[in-house]
Design an enzyme around this catalytic site. Structure first.
Site, PDB file in Angstrom:
ATOM      1  N   CYS A 132       0.812  -1.217   0.000  1.00 36.65           N
ATOM      2  CA  CYS A 132       0.000   0.000   0.000  1.00 36.65           C
ATOM      3  C   CYS A 132       0.844   1.266   0.000  1.00 36.65           C
ATOM      4  O   CYS A 132       0.542   2.231  -0.722  1.00 36.65           O
ATOM      5  CB  CYS A 132      -0.962  -0.003   1.191  1.00 36.65           C
ATOM      6  SG  CYS A 132      -0.199  -0.456   2.764  1.00 36.65           S
ATOM      7  N   HIS A 250      -2.822   6.287   4.471  1.00 36.96           N
ATOM      8  CA  HIS A 250      -1.395   6.517   4.644  1.00 36.96           C
ATOM      9  C   HIS A 250      -1.038   7.882   4.055  1.00 36.96           C
ATOM     10  O   HIS A 250      -1.549   8.278   2.996  1.00 36.96           O
ATOM     11  CB  HIS A 250      -0.569   5.460   3.908  1.00 36.96           C
ATOM     12  CG  HIS A 250      -0.675   4.082   4.488  1.00 36.96           C
ATOM     13  ND1 HIS A 250      -1.241   3.817   5.715  1.00 36.96           N
ATOM     14  CD2 HIS A 250      -0.262   2.879   3.996  1.00 36.96           C
ATOM     15  CE1 HIS A 250      -1.172   2.512   5.960  1.00 36.96           C
ATOM     16  NE2 HIS A 250      -0.583   1.929   4.925  1.00 36.96           N
TER      17      HIS A 250
END
Length: 342
Positions: A132, A250
Site C-alpha cells: 500500500c 497513509h
C-alpha cells in the site's frame, strides 16, 4: 477476457470486504461470485447483488472451476494456496507480499504498467498488487519521472493502523482509551502502544548486512517494489516508515531528485493529468490533503508541491491515499477490470 466464476479469498477480512464492495459497486462482469475464507468464517452469509452467498472454506481444492481469483491473505496462506489456483487455470491477483519480488510474477499498478498484467494473464503467471505505501508513491513518481527523469527518492511515511488489519484498528481504540483513563495497556499488534504515539517500525528488521541493513521489511518493500514497477533497477530510494495513530489513509512526505530541473507548475500539471491522482495544492488557502479528507476515496491526493531548497533538480510534495482502497482492494479490482476489458 470473459470471467465466468470469480472467487475472493479472504472475503471477510478488512481488505476482502472492500474488494466485495468494489466488485458490486463497479458492476464487475462475471456470471458467478464465490467468497472463500478460513474455517472460522466458513458458513456465514454475505449479501451480494441482492442475494445471499455462503462463505466457503478455502482449500487447494476450492479453486476448481474458478476463472479469476482475487486473494487478500497473510503471506503464508498465499504461498500455500495460490499455486493451486494457478494450476486450476485461474487468473490470480494476489494482495499479499509473498510473491511480489518473484521474477515470474507481474507487479502491477494499472495506470503504470498494464502490459505486465496482460502478459502474465496470457502466460498463466501470477499478478501481484504492490504494498500500500508503495502504490501511492509510485503513482505520483511515474508522471514526474516521465517529465524529468527520476534519479533519487527520499520518503517518510505516516501509516494508518488499518494497514495492520482489523486488529490494528481495534488496538488503536483500546490503546487510546487506556491512555485517556490512565490505565495499563500491553500492545500485541504493534511494537508499542499506538494511542497518542508514533512507532518508527513497520515490519521486522530481518536483513543484517547488505542493502537492507538497519531497514525494516516494510521499508525494503518500498525500495524493491518501486524499482520493479518503474523498471528502474538502479533507482536510489531511501525510506523511513512510521506507524501513526490514524485509523485509515497513509500519508507520505516525498523528496525527489531528477535529471533536469522540474518546476512546480510542470509537476502540478503532470500530476493533475495522471489517472487516479487528485491535486489539492493551495496551502495559503489551507488546501492540502489529510487522512480525513481522503478516507473512502479511490484516488491518491497530492499537495504541498514545492521546490527542494537543498537541490537544484529537487522537488518535494505530500501525498495521501486510502490504504485499504487504492493501496489494496481498489488496485486489485482495477487489475481485474483491465483484464476483463481487454
Amino acid at each position: 477476457m470473459k470471467f465466468g466464476t470469480v472467487a475472493v479469498v479472504g472475503a471477510t477480512g478488512a481488505v476482502g470486504r472492500i474488494i466485495r464492495d468494489q466488485l458490486e459497486s463497479r458492476n464487475f462482469p462475471a456470471d458467478r461470485f464465490r467468497f472463500l475464507a478460513t474455517k472460522r468464517s466458513a458458513g456465514s452469509k454475505i449479501t451480494f447483488r441482492g442475494e445471499e452467498i455462503t462463505v466457503e472454506e478455502v482449500s487447494p481444492e476450492a479453486f476448481a472451476g474458478c476463472d479469476l481469483v482475487i486473494a487478500s491473505t497473510p503471506d503464508e496462506a498465499s504461498r500455500d494456496l495460490l499455486p493451486h489456483a494457478l494450476k486450476a487455470g485461474a487468473v490470480v491477483i494476489d494482495e499479499s507480499g509473498y510473491w511480489r519480488m518473484n521474477d515470474e510474477v507481474a507487479l502491477v499498478i494499472p495506470e503504470i504498467n498494464p502490459a505486465a498484467a496482460y502478459a502474465a494473464a496470457a502466460e498463466g503467471r501470477m499478478i501481484a498488487s504492490p504494498n500500500c505505501s508503495t502504490t501511492q508513491m509510485v503513482q505520483c513518481l511515474k508522471p514526474l519521472h516521465d517529465a524529468a527523469g527520476l534519479t533519487r527518492v527520499i520518503v517518510s511515511t505516516y501509516q494508518a493502523v488499518s494497514g495492520a488489519g482489523l486488529s490494528g484498528t481495534a488496538e488503536l481504540l483500546e490503546s487510546t482509551k487506556a491512555s485517556m483513563e490512565n490505565g495499563s495497556f500491553v500492545a500485541s499488534t504493534f511494537q508499542r502502544p499506538i494511542g497518542f504515539n508514533l512507532i518508527p517500525q513497520i515490519g521486522s528488521f530481518k536483513e543484517q548486512g547488505g542493502e537492507g541493513d538497519g531497514y525494516t521489511s516494510e521499508e525494503m518493500k518500498m525500495v524493491r517494489e518501486t524499482r520493479k514497477i518503474l523498471d528502474l533497477p538502479g533507482l536510489l530510494v531511501n525510506p523511513t516508515c512510521v506507524r501513526v495513530p490514524v485509523a485509515d489513509c497513509h500519508s507520505e512526505s516525498i523528496a525527489c531528485e531528477f535529471e533536469r530541473p522540474l518546476s512546480v507548475a510542470e509537476a502540478r500539471e503532470a500530476l493533475a493529468a495522471f489517472p487516479g491522482i487528485a491535486v489539492m495544492d493551495d496551502p495559503v488557502a489551507g488546501q492540502y490533503p489529510t487522512p480525513l479528507d481522503c478516507a473512502g476515496d479511490d484516488r491518491t491526493f497530492v499537495g504541498r508541491i514545492r521546490k527542494d531548497l537543498s537541490h537544484p533538480n529537487g522537488l518535494s510534495f505530500w501525498c495521501v491515499s486510502d490504504n485499504l482502497r487504492k493501496g489494496a482492494a481498489t488496485n486489485a479490482v482495477q487489475i481485474a477490470e483491465l483484464l476483463a476489458q481487454n
